[in-house]
Design a protein around this motif. Structure first.
Motif, PDB file in Angstrom:
ATOM      1  N   GLU A  25       0.846  -1.184   0.000  1.00  0.00           N
ATOM      2  CA  GLU A  25       0.000   0.000   0.000  1.00  0.00           C
ATOM      3  C   GLU A  25       0.888   1.244   0.000  1.00  0.00           C
ATOM      4  OE1 GLU A  25      -2.815  -0.068   3.155  1.00  0.00           O
ATOM      5  OE2 GLU A  25      -3.430  -2.129   2.714  1.00  0.00           O
ATOM      6  N   ALA A  26       0.620   2.121  -0.939  1.00  0.00           N
ATOM      7  CA  ALA A  26       1.412   3.345  -1.055  1.00  0.00           C
ATOM      8  C   ALA A  26       0.859   4.414  -0.120  1.00  0.00           C
ATOM      9  CB  ALA A  26       1.380   3.851  -2.480  1.00  0.00           C
ATOM     10  N   ASN A  27       1.706   5.337   0.241  1.00  0.00           N
ATOM     11  CA  ASN A  27       1.301   6.481   1.045  1.00  0.00           C
ATOM     12  C   ASN A  27       0.258   7.283   0.277  1.00  0.00           C
ATOM     13  OD1 ASN A  27       1.150   8.641   2.769  1.00  0.00           O
ATOM     14  ND2 ASN A  27       3.324   9.131   2.707  1.00  0.00           N
ATOM     15  N   GLU A  28      -0.672   7.873   0.982  1.00  0.00           N
ATOM     16  CA  GLU A  28      -1.738   8.628   0.331  1.00  0.00           C
ATOM     17  C   GLU A  28      -1.199   9.807  -0.465  1.00  0.00           C
ATOM     18  OE1 GLU A  28      -4.409   9.897   3.354  1.00  0.00           O
ATOM     19  OE2 GLU A  28      -4.797   7.869   4.077  1.00  0.00           O
ATOM     20  N   LEU A  30       1.832  10.085  -1.880  1.00  0.00           N
ATOM     21  CA  LEU A  30       3.013   9.735  -2.671  1.00  0.00           C
ATOM     22  C   LEU A  30       2.998  10.446  -4.024  1.00  0.00           C
ATOM     23  CD1 LEU A  30       5.562   8.021  -2.949  1.00  0.00           C
ATOM     24  CD2 LEU A  30       4.131   6.234  -3.944  1.00  0.00           C
ATOM     25  N   LYS A  33       3.850  14.078  -3.574  1.00  0.00           N
ATOM     26  CA  LYS A  33       5.276  14.261  -3.267  1.00  0.00           C
ATOM     27  C   LYS A  33       6.126  14.137  -4.523  1.00  0.00           C
ATOM     28  CE  LYS A  33       5.240  12.522   1.483  1.00  0.00           C
ATOM     29  NZ  LYS A  33       5.728  11.452   2.370  1.00  0.00           N
TER      30      LYS A  33
END
Length: 105
Positions: A25-28, A30, A33
């Protein structure tokens, strides 16, 4: 050498072990950023390019000014009358200090 059945068994075991993995699961934030980092890098590239163009423009301006100044200096020198020596022998003697007044060692 391993036989074909053992190789197939190990291959199946390896592929089955991949089935138990959970998706990452990727950071919300990402994507935001990454976009921000790309914009910052692009701006830094533009700043470097602009500085280079300013330096080259200043160098070109100085080069043109130097050429214009040298042109005017040479034009003034051409307009002045040139004193011709009385004879070539006298000019040669004067240039190499061959007058009888001094000693050359």
């Amino acid at each position: 050498m391993k036989n074909k059945q053992e190789i197939e068994r190990l291959t199946e075991a390896t592929l089955n072990s991949l089935d138990n993995l959970q998706p990452v699961e990727a950071n919300e934030f990402l994507y935001a950023k990454i976009k921000h980092r790309m914009q910052v890098n692009e701006q830094q590239g533009r700043i470097g390019y602009n500085r280079l163009m300013v330096k080259l423009s200043v160098a070109m301006g100085l080069f043109v000014c130097l050429n214009v100044a040298s042109f005017y200096i040479f034009q003034r020198q051409q307009n002045k009358p040139v004193k011709a020596p009385a004879s070539t022998a006298a000019a040669f003697a004067q240039e190499y200090s061959l007058n009888g007044n001094s000693y050359n060692y």
